[in-house]
Design a protein around this motif. Sequence first.
Motif, short mmCIF file in Angstrom:
data_model
loop_
_atom_site.label_atom_id
_atom_site.label_comp_id
_atom_site.label_asym_id
_atom_site.label_seq_id
_atom_site.Cartn_x
_atom_site.Cartn_y
_atom_site.Cartn_z
N GLY A 112 1.52 52.36 23.12
CA GLY A 112 2.26 53.43 23.63
C GLY A 112 1.59 54.87 22.97
O GLY A 112 2.26 55.88 23.06
N LYS A 115 -3.77 54.82 22.80
CA LYS A 115 -5.00 54.20 22.55
C LYS A 115 -6.00 54.16 23.72
O LYS A 115 -6.86 54.82 23.69
N THR A 116 -5.38 53.75 25.13
CA THR A 116 -6.22 53.95 26.32
C THR A 116 -6.48 55.28 26.58
O THR A 116 -7.66 55.69 27.08
N THR A 117 -5.79 56.12 26.46
CA THR A 117 -5.71 57.53 27.01
C THR A 117 -7.13 58.34 26.00
O THR A 117 -8.05 58.90 26.34
N ASP A 251 0.84 67.89 20.32
CA ASP A 251 1.83 68.78 21.15
C ASP A 251 3.01 68.68 21.19
O ASP A 251 3.86 69.63 21.70
P1 GDP Z 1 -1.56 52.94 24.54
O1 GDP Z 1 -0.46 51.76 24.86
O2 GDP Z 1 -1.62 52.76 23.20
O3 GDP Z 1 -2.92 52.57 25.27
O4 GDP Z 1 -1.25 54.30 25.12
P2 GDP Z 1 -1.58 55.16 26.37
O5 GDP Z 1 -2.77 55.68 26.35
O6 GDP Z 1 -1.05 54.45 27.74
O7 GDP Z 1 -0.32 56.34 26.30
C1 GDP Z 1 0.91 56.03 26.34
C2 GDP Z 1 1.57 57.56 27.14
O8 GDP Z 1 1.30 58.66 26.22
C3 GDP Z 1 0.96 57.81 28.07
O9 GDP Z 1 2.19 58.43 28.84
C4 GDP Z 1 -0.03 59.12 27.86
O10 GDP Z 1 -0.15 59.88 28.74
C5 GDP Z 1 0.79 59.71 26.57
N1 GDP Z 1 -0.37 60.43 25.77
C6 GDP Z 1 -1.30 59.75 25.29
N2 GDP Z 1 -2.02 60.91 24.48
C7 GDP Z 1 -1.03 61.78 24.44
C8 GDP Z 1 -1.36 63.29 23.93
O11 GDP Z 1 -2.04 63.63 23.14
N3 GDP Z 1 -0.16 64.07 24.06
C9 GDP Z 1 0.79 63.92 24.92
N4 GDP Z 1 1.78 64.78 25.21
N5 GDP Z 1 0.99 62.54 25.45
C10 GDP Z 1 0.07 61.67 25.36
#
Ligand code: GDP
Length: 296
Positions: A112, A115-117, A251
Motif C-alpha cells: 500500500g 511500490k507497484t505504482t 502530495d
Molecule cells: P503497493 O501495494 O505498495 O504496490 O502500492 P500501490 O502502488 O498499489 O499504491 C497504493 C495506493 O497509493 C494506490 O491507490 C496508488 O494510486 C496510491 N499512490 C501511490 N503513489 C502515490 C503518490 O505519490 N501520491 C498519491 N496521492 N497516491 C499514490
Amino acid sequence: MAFESLTERLNGVFKKLRGKGKLNEADIKAAMREVRMALLEADVNYKVAKDFCAQVSERAMGQEVMESLTPAQQVVKIVNEELTKLMGGDEPQYLHIKNKGQTVLMMCGLQGNGKTTHAAKLGKYYRSQGRRPLLVACDVYRPAAIQQLQIVGEQAGVPVFTMGTEKPEHIAQQAMAHARDHGNDIVILDTAGRLQIDDALMDELVRIKEAVEVDETLLVVDAMAGQEAVNVAKTFNEKIGITGVVLTKTDGDTRGGAALSVLAVTGKPIYFQGTGEKLEDLEPFYPSRMASRILG
Ligand code: GDP
C-alpha cells in the motif's frame, strides 16, 4: 498541501526573531526550543531534531548572525542550509544506471505504500530518457498484484515480464535472461509487500538478491507514515541492505517527518519522490527544493 503546519510554525518563530532586531544567545536558544518542538510535531525523529537544533544553534551563535544587521534573516538562511544538508545536500542523488548491460532495481516495501505504482513510474521515467526498461512481477501471492503491474506497465508503455506464481527468485533470474535477449537495459523488480515487516518477506527479498545481482535496492515508503516510515526503512536496511528510498505521497497530508529523518536515521538517500497518483507524478528528490518548500 504537505508541510503546512511545520511551515507555519517555523515562520512564527522567525517572525518573532525579526521583531527583536539584534539577537542575543537567549533569543537564539528560545527560538531553537520552538524549532525543535515544531520538528517533533512534524514527526521528525527525536535525535534528528535535537542534533539539528544543536547544529543550527552553534552556527547562529557565531559572528555571521550576532554581528549581522539582519540577524533573523541569517538564522533563516542557516536553517535552510541545515535542512538541505539534513536531506542530502545541494545536489539531488541519482540512481546509478550502468551504460552497459542491465541495471537491476529492486522495489521493496510494505503493502500500500506505492511500490507497484512507483515501479511503473520509474519505468516511464527511464523510458522517457531513452532507456529500455522491463518491469518484472515478483509479487506472486496476489494475482491482482500481477494484473495491476500489467495495467500500469501498459499505461507507462513499458513491457512487463510475468511467470505467474513461480518462485520470485526464479522469476527474477528468468527476467534477466529475457532482458538480455530483448535489449532491456533496466530491470525493475516489483516484489511482494506485507502489511507488516515479517521474516518471510525479508527472506524472500534476500533470496532474490542472492539469485540476481541487484544494483539498487529501493525502499518505497509512504511519506504520510512519518516516523513509522523511517523505522521501517531502518529495519529494511538492517535486514536486506537498501541503497536508497523512494518517498511516495508527498502530495498528501504529510507533516514532513519522514523526508527530514530518512537520511539521518538510515544513512541512505531519498532518490525520488512521488507527488501524485498518475504515472508522471515522479520527481528526483531535491533536498534544497524540499527545504525551501518547508520554509514556505
Ligand atoms: P503497493 O501495494 O505498495 O504496490 O502500492 P500501490 O502502488 O498499489 O499504491 C497504493 C495506493 O497509493 C494506490 O491507490 C496508488 O494510486 C496510491 N499512490 C501511490 N503513489 C502515490 C503518490 O505519490 N501520491 C498519491 N496521492 N497516491 C499514490
